[in-house]
Design an enzyme around this catalytic site. Sequence first.
Site, short mmCIF file in Angstrom:
data_model
loop_
_atom_site.label_atom_id
_atom_site.label_comp_id
_atom_site.label_asym_id
_atom_site.label_seq_id
_atom_site.Cartn_x
_atom_site.Cartn_y
_atom_site.Cartn_z
N GLU A 165 120.49 56.16 156.41
CA GLU A 165 120.05 56.80 155.18
C GLU A 165 121.15 56.59 154.14
O GLU A 165 122.34 56.71 154.43
CB GLU A 165 119.83 58.30 155.40
CG GLU A 165 119.49 59.09 154.16
CD GLU A 165 119.35 60.59 154.44
OE1 GLU A 165 119.67 61.38 153.54
OE2 GLU A 165 118.93 60.97 155.56
N GLU A 170 123.23 62.93 145.13
CA GLU A 170 123.02 64.25 145.70
C GLU A 170 123.70 65.24 144.76
O GLU A 170 124.90 65.44 144.82
CB GLU A 170 123.63 64.36 147.09
CG GLU A 170 123.01 63.45 148.13
CD GLU A 170 123.49 63.79 149.53
OE1 GLU A 170 123.21 64.91 150.01
OE2 GLU A 170 124.18 62.96 150.12
#
Length: 754
Positions: A165, A170
């Site tokens: 991933e 974020e």
Amino acid sequence: MNNMKQTRLKKYMRRLLPLAIALSTFGAATAHAQTLIWSDEFNGTRLDLNAWNIETGTGINGDWGTGQLDRATDRPENISIKQGIAGADGGALAITTRKEFYIDKDYTSGRINTAGKVAFGPGYKIEARVWAKDVKYKGQGFAFWMMPNEIPAGEDHLMWPQGGEVDIMEYVGSIPFHNLGTVHYAWFWENNAYQDWNHGHLGGYYSFKDKQGPDEPEWIQVDLGSAQAFNQVVLNWEGAYGKTYKIQISNDQVNWTDVYSTTTGDGGIDVINANGNGRYVRMYGTERATEWSYSLFEFEIKNSAGTNLALNRPVTVSSLQAPDLSAANAVDGQTSTRWSSNLRNPGYGNYPPAANDQNAGSWGWHTYGVNWHNDRIEFYVDGNVYHIHYLNDGGAFPPADGNDSARTEIRNGKRTYISEYSNHFPEWHPFEHQMYLILSSGVGGQSGFTYGGGIVPEAVFPASTLIDWVRVYSLGGGKPPVLPPTTPNQPGDNTNLALNKPAVASSSENDGMSATQAVDGNTNSRWASQWTDAQWIYVDLGSSKTINRVLLKWEAAYGKSYQIQVSEDKVNWTTIYSTTTGDGGVDDITASGTGRYVRLNGTQRGTGYGYSLFDFEVYGSGGITPPANTNKALNKPATSSSDEGAAWNAAQAVDGDINTRWASQWSDPQWIKVDLGSVQSISRVKLNWEGAFGKNYQVQTSADNVTWTTIHTVTNGDGAIDELTVSGSGRYVRINATARGTGYGYSLWDFEVY
């Protein structure tokens, strides 16, 4: 490490990657270095489902495996295209979390991906321009990330985290001044099965203030009680030591004088022979030697008699890693206790940021991306690389030693987190294969696994994140990407719509280089402008067209910075493509928009001459008829009987922004009306109520703003969203409200007319 989806241990416990995705292959473009090969500019009226899938529900086990509290929906309240957003190149995608009970959850969210439709691997640059506008509180967050679009031969799925991933963005409200770029992977293949413990992740933070990796200064200061002379300072470091620091003195805690400095601290015990005289003495650290803190067993200040003047004196510090690692521990004479500052990486706190704080990620637009090479992935924000992950053991820190190593280094003058080693097993090297894109928002639960921790009660909703565009460029050498399936050609799709159409330019170098020379289909003729930066050329297509491609064939005098724009009236222009790095030659541009006029708007030349085009070609489909689902009230003039305040005026109900609203005074009756500009047939009205809704009201129309006809009556409204099927016509449409549903006024997020 405070990770937004921290350890995300159960996120994909049962999530399997279907074989169908891995087998999906669509036509791929041949690309050259730094060539744009795919983008979504979000300039249409709705999400392009040829490229995107909308995820709905609550994931594999009711909370996406992360403990979050929201349900993802496909409603426009959570996923929509907005126009007129400040700073956007054109339209913008809005992904919005809302505090509302929906089916079984107290919050709703939006989540989209390109699985099976758009995917890329090594050899590509992938970026998005994002404004996390309302992400300001703990528990609010937004992510731009990637998951595997391929599976190993002989398998019918690929488990997480074996498939890997990549988290490009974020951003969470509880860490408002930093972004996190992370890779997730597994240490062992484990027969492609999930194991709780089998999860590695390496992530680096980006400081919006510093425009590089973080390293906040830290200090510890001793009050000697009065000005004292000393000739030695002893720093007894724990493993987390200072590489660059100063010893400073002061008599007022305001004006400091350096008595010692170093940029090559190596830990252990630093015996510093430095003369000074002052009441206050401090160690002021500006560069950590590790990813941890500044940590001292003892901070001693000695005079010529060898007396430790700092012993048990009052001491203050910039920060504490934990309550049991207090400042007093560094002057207690005990080497079994220690002071420790905050870690290099930021912790939760300092939210919400001030509205005008430009150091917060929520303040404005930023471009988040990765340069994905065969041996490494470079994470950047606004072009500043802050994390480089090398795929192989020893790739960053030779020789190979079997460890997932990482440390902060100075690369190109910037603090950069360097990490290595995610190819741990031969069955699958996760970052050597194609991945699809994900854009998602959410609300964190008390487990703290995601979105920066559990939501706090003071968090403000709705909370929207805006995405101006997503773009992918070739870096050269990558395998062909997965791209959306080609839509069957509509009339004119392969026809140059600009050929021999009327063209106008801001200037021409001479009569033989007029605007028409760029649309005559003759590569031996050309348009050339005067030799200044602000120049343009537009072509009149004769009627409104859907544009999907523009081809520019430059003469040697090319545009470095320019926009492709469309318009229906030659007055209001919408940008559907923009570049600041043009390099001439042939620019084959994928762009999406609608208009009768198409303009190249040049803002910076690439040479000392003007702008010069052999050919200006436009491709797309034929005339456009406004769709039946066009909101006729959008951005039209609106008035009301009253407003609760200037921030809640009638225009806020027709601006297409679900975060703004009209609110009336707290009395009956009240009304709001919109002027459609001309008499229109009306078949549907949609009212998106805020908590203060109308119980009894009528939908009315008028041709003259004097005589009104009621076309629908509601006598027991219950708020939320009223989808009303109506039949009538008029230039003006009015909501005539006669009974409120609450003790407040009437308040609408959106008043839409179809």
